[in-house]
Enzyme design. Sequence first.
Site, short mmCIF file in Angstrom:
data_model
loop_
_atom_site.label_atom_id
_atom_site.label_comp_id
_atom_site.label_asym_id
_atom_site.label_seq_id
_atom_site.Cartn_x
_atom_site.Cartn_y
_atom_site.Cartn_z
N SER A 17 0.56 -1.41 0.53
CA SER A 17 -0.55 -0.14 -0.25
C SER A 17 0.98 0.83 -0.27
CB SER A 17 -1.00 0.13 1.16
OG SER A 17 -1.96 -1.18 1.23
N LYS A 69 -9.76 -5.05 11.13
CA LYS A 69 -10.63 -5.07 10.05
C LYS A 69 -12.47 -4.26 11.04
CE LYS A 69 -9.30 -5.91 5.36
NZ LYS A 69 -9.49 -6.46 3.96
N ASP A 105 -13.29 -2.59 -0.71
CA ASP A 105 -12.77 -4.02 -0.93
C ASP A 105 -13.66 -4.53 -2.05
OD1 ASP A 105 -10.55 -4.25 0.51
OD2 ASP A 105 -11.02 -5.85 1.58
N GLY A 132 -15.39 -15.83 4.87
CA GLY A 132 -15.34 -14.78 5.97
C GLY A 132 -15.04 -13.53 5.02
N ALA A 134 -13.56 -10.98 3.47
CA ALA A 134 -13.52 -11.12 2.46
C ALA A 134 -14.70 -11.26 1.13
CB ALA A 134 -12.10 -11.76 1.63
P1 NAP Z 1 -10.50 -15.26 6.67
O1 NAP Z 1 -11.99 -14.06 7.61
O2 NAP Z 1 -10.22 -15.31 7.70
O3 NAP Z 1 -11.81 -16.09 6.18
C1 NAP Z 1 -10.71 -17.22 5.44
C2 NAP Z 1 -12.36 -18.02 4.74
O4 NAP Z 1 -11.13 -19.42 3.90
C3 NAP Z 1 -13.25 -19.02 4.98
O5 NAP Z 1 -14.37 -19.38 4.30
C4 NAP Z 1 -12.67 -19.99 5.74
O6 NAP Z 1 -13.79 -21.56 5.98
C5 NAP Z 1 -12.00 -20.73 4.24
N1 NAP Z 1 -10.62 -21.70 4.70
C6 NAP Z 1 -9.60 -21.26 5.12
N2 NAP Z 1 -9.12 -22.33 5.32
C7 NAP Z 1 -9.24 -23.58 4.31
C8 NAP Z 1 -9.30 -24.09 3.55
N3 NAP Z 1 -8.10 -24.58 3.96
N4 NAP Z 1 -10.04 -24.89 2.83
C9 NAP Z 1 -10.76 -24.26 2.72
N5 NAP Z 1 -11.52 -23.48 2.99
C10 NAP Z 1 -10.30 -22.39 3.35
O7 NAP Z 1 -10.35 -14.35 5.77
P2 NAP Z 1 -10.42 -13.23 4.51
O8 NAP Z 1 -10.10 -11.58 5.57
O9 NAP Z 1 -11.97 -13.69 4.16
O10 NAP Z 1 -9.25 -13.41 3.73
C11 NAP Z 1 -9.86 -14.52 2.47
C12 NAP Z 1 -8.39 -14.34 1.75
O11 NAP Z 1 -8.55 -13.09 0.78
C13 NAP Z 1 -6.93 -14.18 2.31
O12 NAP Z 1 -5.94 -14.64 1.25
C14 NAP Z 1 -6.52 -12.24 1.76
O13 NAP Z 1 -5.13 -12.22 1.58
C15 NAP Z 1 -7.95 -12.13 0.69
N6 NAP Z 1 -7.79 -10.90 0.39
C16 NAP Z 1 -7.48 -10.62 -0.87
C17 NAP Z 1 -7.52 -9.29 -0.75
C18 NAP Z 1 -7.12 -8.54 -2.21
O14 NAP Z 1 -7.62 -7.33 -1.81
N7 NAP Z 1 -7.00 -8.76 -2.91
C19 NAP Z 1 -8.73 -8.44 -0.29
C20 NAP Z 1 -9.10 -8.66 1.20
C21 NAP Z 1 -8.62 -9.98 1.22
P3 NAP Z 1 -14.10 -21.28 7.28
O15 NAP Z 1 -14.97 -21.40 7.48
O16 NAP Z 1 -14.97 -22.93 7.09
O17 NAP Z 1 -12.87 -21.95 8.28
#
Ligand code: NAP
Length: 278
Positions: A17, A69, A105, A132, A134
Amino acid sequence: MTDRYAVIGNPIGHSKSPRIHALFAAQTGQDISYQAILAEKDGFAAAISAFVAAGEGPARGANVTLPFKEEAFRLATRRTARAAAAGAVNTLSFEAGAMIGDNTDGAGLVRDLKHNLGCDPGGRRILLLGAGGAARGVILPLLLENPAELLIANRTEETAARLALEFSRLPGCAVAVKPDSTGFANLAGRQFDLVINATSAGLSGAVLPLPTSSFGPRCVAYEMVYGRETAFMAQARAAGARVADGLGMLVEQAAEAFFVWRGVRPHTAPVLAALKGN
Ligand code: NAP
């Protein structure tokens, strides 16, 4: 006096960022500074206070990243409609004693899809993987594009069901399509035009149990993780889908935050190209 901005997270060393906002500022001639701040896991509010209090120029705003967040959402004195729907804040604006919480986002994802990838979510059958933070942040912006369908699939099926229910009952929001939910096991035989991976599985190398049939003809597969080839990207490529990673979303959500703060929309293409260059 130079207006000050920051990104606050833990960890933060990897954050792109500061570079992105420095490029936006140079391109648009805005006099700002932008720093990365590492906050203790229980020290987000203290980090915000210290940032606002210290420094030469006025603190005007901050980006918020993992794991703060939701805390930023609670701390904000006012929230935009898209932040309220997301239940999370990634952009704070400091205005006359108020702290306004926004979430850019979802707008970043939609803009990357439409403007950079030529993939309009309108009319598409969308499969959103993950429930989650995102996933939560992108559901309303996707629904507002009028997809043909939005199915949320998650490892923990109940979380997806809760999310779908919540977004199908959004007060005051006239969206034509109500989201639906399922577990991975029930995806067999279903086809989609756009598959978005909003799980963090890519960070651990885990493989999602997705049937090849999920990737319909001319399907676009979008991985929110960036900077690495994930198992999801490999699966999608093998199924013939066009694949994109989340770098464009990162740059576009930053551009949206820059617009919120400065009232100027930077060109993202040169910034995206610069980031891809190294
Ligand atoms: P989070 O709130 O921790 O949610 C994680 C999600 O992934 C949950 O739905 C979880 O399922 C699932 N998950 C984790 N490990 C898994 C596995 N081994 N198999 C299947 N499902 C699995 O995280 P988040 O904030 O939503 O972020 C998710 C991803 O998006 C991250 O990698 C982050 O870096 C990326 N992101 C990117 C941007 C961008 O600008 N490019 C912006 C925001 C986020 P359960 O509910 O079953 O635990």
